[in-house]
Design an enzyme around this catalytic site. Structure first.
Site, short mmCIF file in Angstrom:
data_model
loop_
_atom_site.label_atom_id
_atom_site.label_comp_id
_atom_site.label_asym_id
_atom_site.label_seq_id
_atom_site.Cartn_x
_atom_site.Cartn_y
_atom_site.Cartn_z
N ASN A 79 2.90 -1.30 1.48
CA ASN A 79 3.07 -0.16 2.37
C ASN A 79 2.07 -0.31 3.51
OD1 ASN A 79 3.16 2.30 3.68
ND2 ASN A 79 3.13 3.52 1.80
N CYS A 81 5.26 2.16 12.01
CA CYS A 81 5.18 1.55 10.69
C CYS A 81 6.03 0.30 10.59
CB CYS A 81 5.58 2.56 9.63
SG CYS A 81 7.29 3.15 9.76
N HIS A 127 10.78 4.98 5.66
CA HIS A 127 9.53 4.28 5.92
C HIS A 127 9.74 2.79 5.64
CE1 HIS A 127 5.32 3.56 6.40
NE2 HIS A 127 5.11 3.27 5.12
#
Length: 959
Positions: free
Chosen positions: A379, A169, A359
């Site tokens: 995101n 990520c 994250h």
């Protein structure tokens, strides 16, 4: 039941006491010093080359800059990498067209790797280290997956990015951040021949740009039709014209079929191919799981990232105006939350209104409209958006605001959030500064040994600016992600401070990082001058990691290809860390070594001279004692012969007299001789006393006739039992006494020769016992004492070269002792051979160690004495050996910025000289010369001995 039986049985048998452990008694400070001495390795070093005879790494190391390095344009290295990448892609394309084949990457063939279950492209060098279990089912080419493939569709944008089944990520977030600035991704994706299936990319690594070439094969979620037995049976039950084709279109077609990253568009390919190239550059897909957005942005842009925590921001208004508002211009930002939280359970997301903990997010835009400070955040998952104020569908949105911010609702992972909520919900920011063509970069690398107790290292960097300029100073270590499993047993955190030469106080210190430990930096304006960058590197030992040596040993047999792949990356990265001497450093080192050698020679000469002179004095005393022993023996033998001659003469003179008168006369004569012999003995021999004058007699004539040379012949013996008894009675006491004197250890100081010699005649019953003792004692008398042999092979009282026969248990013939007290060796070599040579005395039995009698008494005489346990053994077997390769990069707008590595300095005879044989030199493994206990030391010692021997005068042995 069993336990009680065992207890009674053990109690009935005598218990053998455990041997008492020997405890070395010493001061506590000495024990601590010994512990630390064993704790740290005496031979610091780092593996700089994994592969044997790595020509690529050796060539790169030879080309590495040394000495003073001056600035270059920040884009020059990038331009070179781009040119090389385009040239490689063009050559591959020509070759493939020539043989009518698509390109198959021999170094990263994911199809063969998956089909043969090798998994070198998926797993790391050490299996089992994967955070996620990567399990793609099949591999297809781009032309087989996409019906109408296109690399870019309306450019690369943040909205294209969707993370796949890998834990990258942070990399996806970086790509989102780059998508907000025009042409940034285009500068990474350099060249391609889509029909041939070859693509070229460039990435920034450790201060330089590298190229990566890949083919167009990608991993898929679903298996091939012939291999998916369960799904194949299910699809066959459906009444379709071509179940196989339907299965392929449904499961293996378009972006949704990709196992890893995918673009939002069904036919766009740049994202999965770029992710594949990034994975290949690092060795495998497993190596890019987990990281920080700022690190990925650095790898894609060559920028410099600083880690910022929300709680550390001093002025939030200034942070907004000077930094956040310059996003996509001078800076790129990533953000994250929950990095220090102990989150668990089902509320790990909802507690922050759908902001995912641990994250990575990216900030795409910042706007201040009508007094509202708003930020656009994404995101990389493409879902799970912020649910607070200014989120999709919130009350803040009106048609006017929708138009002002050009926003559309949708679950695409993109949302707006206020600056106030951003600071409240996100804990950390990765701020990356971008550099344009107006910036130049200068860098230097070195290797240094890191002590256990961290402090500023002796090695430092010296930076010189020729004009005022904004400056970004970066201290970094090697990117260990490229050679995972070979990074070693130590982790390093970097710190530095900047000082201007000639000033006592420092200017600024680096901002310490908690999470991103790859580099630290400062950003400031500097005036022209010379500055010193002092490094403070903290090393931590990670016990569960294996050393590179152990990893090589475990993988070289069954994972040869993977070890070559990762080892090559390791060698190329560490090539820049090999310390190379400049001409100035070489000259300084040679001068320093010459001075050190002279100092060492001088010290050793004095030590050897003092030692040899001391041994010489000891030898002189020993030889003097041997001379005195020989003189005593000679005088004793002369007196014995004199008594025998007097007795014989007296018997002959009084032959006609009766036995009693003869014995009486002999006793009188013997008494007279004894009075004469009881003289005072000095160091030069026997001092004669006035003789008793009874007129001429045969006794006097016999005494006068006794020779004083070493060739004395014994007088003729008489066949008279009484005479032989008298001779034995006279002989035995003196001989036994003399032997006992010689066997006793020589005193430290010469014996007092002024005392008279005890010549008293013992009774016959004592004489026989002493005679037996004397005969037994002679068996153990060393030849050096019996013969009076000197260390140079001569005998006391004999000329050099005169041999003296010695038979155990016999007394040698008397010899003449020189009147002077001079003892000289034949040569200096004979003196050297006599050093540390002691008298050949019987060995002394060693005293048993403390506690040995107890152990032997309990365990028996055959039980070994327990050896002392070494408490530092654990350190000596695996000592502290932390060595780090570090580099300094200086970005500035100055035309001429230079960096010089300054080695530690040491004081030599009042002067300050460069000492290049420091910890950094030792850490590089390139120390010139041999080990301190090796041949060089022995040769040097021989040279010193020769010099000392030549300086000792020949008459130094004269007493």
């Amino acid at each position: 039941m069993g336990s009680s039986t065992t207890s009674s049985r053990s109690s009935s048998q005598p218990q053998e006491p455990e041997p008492r452990k020997r405890v070395k008694k010493q001061p506590p400070q000495q024990t601590v010093d010994q512990l630390w001495e064993a704790f740290t390795t005496k031979y610091p070093g780092k593996v700089h080359s994994i592969l044997p005879n790595n020509v690529f790494a050796e060539t790169k190391a030879a080309k590495a800059p040394k000495g003073i390095v001056r600035g270059e344009k920040a884009g020059k290295s990038y331009d070179e990498a781009v040119a090389e990448c385009k040239s490689a892609v063009e050559k591959i394309a020509k070759e493939c067209r020539r043989v009518n084949m698509k390109y198959r990457d021999p170094h990263f063939d994911i199809e063969f790797d998956l089909k043969m279950n090798v998994r070198d492209c998926l797993d790391g060098l050490v299996r089992g280290d994967s955070t996620y279990e990567l399990s793609p089912k099949s591999v297809k080419r781009v032309t087989q997956i996409f019906e109408d493939p296109v690399f870019f569709q309306e450019g690369a944008t943040a909205s294209d990015v969707r993370q796949g089944r890998d834990g990258d990520c942070w990399f996806m977030s970086a790509l989102c951040a780059l998508g907000g600035k025009q042409d940034l991704i285009d500068k990474v994706c350099i060249a391609r021949e889509e029909k041939v299936g070859v693509y070229g990319f460039v990435f920034h690594r450790d201060g330089e740009w590298i190229q990566t070439i890949i083919d167009d094969k990608l991993y898929l979620i679903a298996s091939d039709w012939d291999e998916s037995m369960d799904e194949k049976w299910t699809w066959q039950q459906i009444n379709r014209a071509d179940a196989e084709e339907e299965y392929r279109k449904s499961n293996q077609t378009g972006s949704r079929a990709l196992y890893f990253a995918q673009c939002r568009s069904e036919n766009e390919t740049w994202l999965p191919l770029l992710e594949k190239a990034y994975a290949k550059a690092h060795g495998d897909y497993n190596s890019i799981q987990g990281g920080f957005t700022g690190e990925a942005i650095e790898d894609l842009t060559g920028g410099v990232t600083t880690e910022l925590f929300t709680s550390d921001i001093l002025d939030t208004d200034k942070f907004w105006t000077d930094e956040i508002m310059k996003v996509n211009q001078e800076f790129l930002f990533g953000c994250a939350t929950g990095v220090f939280d102990n989150w668990q359970g089902e509320n790990w997301m909802t507690d922050r209104k759908d902001i995912v903990s641990m994250h990575a997010y990216s900030i795409l835009a910042a706007k201040e409209v009508k007094g509202e400070r708003l930020l656009r955040v994404r995101n990389p998952w493409g879902k799970f958006e912020w649910k607070g104020a200014w989120s999709d569908g919130s009350e803040q949105w009106t048609p006017e605001w929708m138009q002002l911010l050009d926003h559309k609702f949708g679950d695409d992972g993109m949302f707006w959030i206020s600056y106030k909520d951003l600071l409240r919900k996100f804990q950390s920011f990765d701020r990356t500064r971008l550099f344009g063509p107006e910036w130049s970069v200068t860098q230097q690398w070195t290797t240094i040994d890191i002590p256990w107790s961290a402090d500023y290292n002796d090695t430092k960097f010296s930076v010189t600016l020729t004009e005022p300029s904004p400056v970004v100073i970066v201290l970094s270590k090697l990117d260990e992600r490229y050679f995972q499993a070979l990074e070693g047993q130590y982790s390093f955190s970097l710190h530095f401070r900047l000082e201007k030469d000639g000033e006592h106080d420092y200017i600024v210190r680096s901002h310490g990082n908690y999470l991103m430990d790859r580099s630290v930096s400062v950003d400031l304006d500097l005036e022209p001058g010379t500055y010193s960058v002092l490094m403070k590197i903290v090393a931590k030992r990670i016990s569960y990691r294996d050393s590179p040596e152990q990893v090589i040993r475990d993988t070289c047999r069954d994972r040869q290809d993977k070890l070559i792949q990762i080892g090559l990356a390791y060698d190329l990265a560490h090539a820049k860390g090999k310390v190379k001497e400049t001409d100035a450093e070489k000259k300084s080192r040679e001068e320093h070594e010459a001075k050190q050698k002279e100092i060492h020679h001088k010290k050793r000469r004095e030590e050897l001279r003092a030692k040899w002179l001391k041994n010489w004095e000891v030898q002189k005393k020993r030889v003097a004692r041997q001379k005195r022993h020989a003189k005593r023996k000679e005088e004793h033998d002369r007196k014995v012969e004199a008594r025998k001659a007097v007795t014989a003469a007296a018997l002959e003179e009084n032959a006609t007299v009766g036995k009693d008168d003869a014995n009486a006369g002999a006793d009188d004569k013997i008494e007279a001789v004894d009075q004469q012999d009881n003289a005072q003995v000095t160091e030069n021999g026997v001092q004669e006393t006035p003789a008793v004058t009874d007129g001429p007699s045969k006794v006097e004539e016999a005494q006068t006739a006794i020779p004083e040379t070493s060739e004395v012949q014994p007088a003729a013996s008489q066949d008279n039992t009484a005479t032989k008894s008298a001779e034995l009675a006279r002989d035995a006491p003196e001989s036994a006494k003399d032997a006992a004197t010689m066997l006793s250890p020589p005193p430290d100081e010469p014996a007092d020769e002024s005392q008279p010699v005890d010549n008293e005649i013992k009774p016959d019953n004592v004489a026989s016992e002493k005679a037996a003792e004397f005969e037994a004692a002679l068996q153990n008398v060393p030849s050096v004492l019996v013969t009076g042999a000197l260390p140079n092979g001569n005998t006391a009282g004999t000329a050099p070269g005169t041999a003296v026969a010695t038979v155990p248990g016999t007394v040698p013939p008397p010899s003449t002792v020189a009147e002077d007290n001079t003892w000289e060796f034949d040569s200096l070599a004979s003196f050297e051979s006599s050093i540390d040579t002691d008298l050949d005395l019987p060995p002394i039995e060693p005293t048993p160690p403390e506690g040995a009698d107890v152990a032997l008494g309990a365990l028996g005489s055959s039980a070994p004495i327990p050896e002392e346990e070494n408490e530092n053994q654990i350190f000596e077997d695996d000592p502290w050996n932390a060595v780090c390769v570090v580099g300094l990069r200086v970005y500035s707008r100055s035309k001429d910025t230079s960096i010089l590595i300054v080695r530690p300095k040491s004081e030599i005879e009042g002067e300050t000289e460069l000492d290049v044989d420091d910890n950094s030199k030792g850490a590089s493994g390139e120390v010139s010369g041999k080990d301190k206990d090796g041949e060089d030391k022995n040769e040097e010692e021989d040279d010193i001995k020769t010099e000392v021997k030549e300086g000792i005068p020949d008459n130094i042995g004269t007493v």
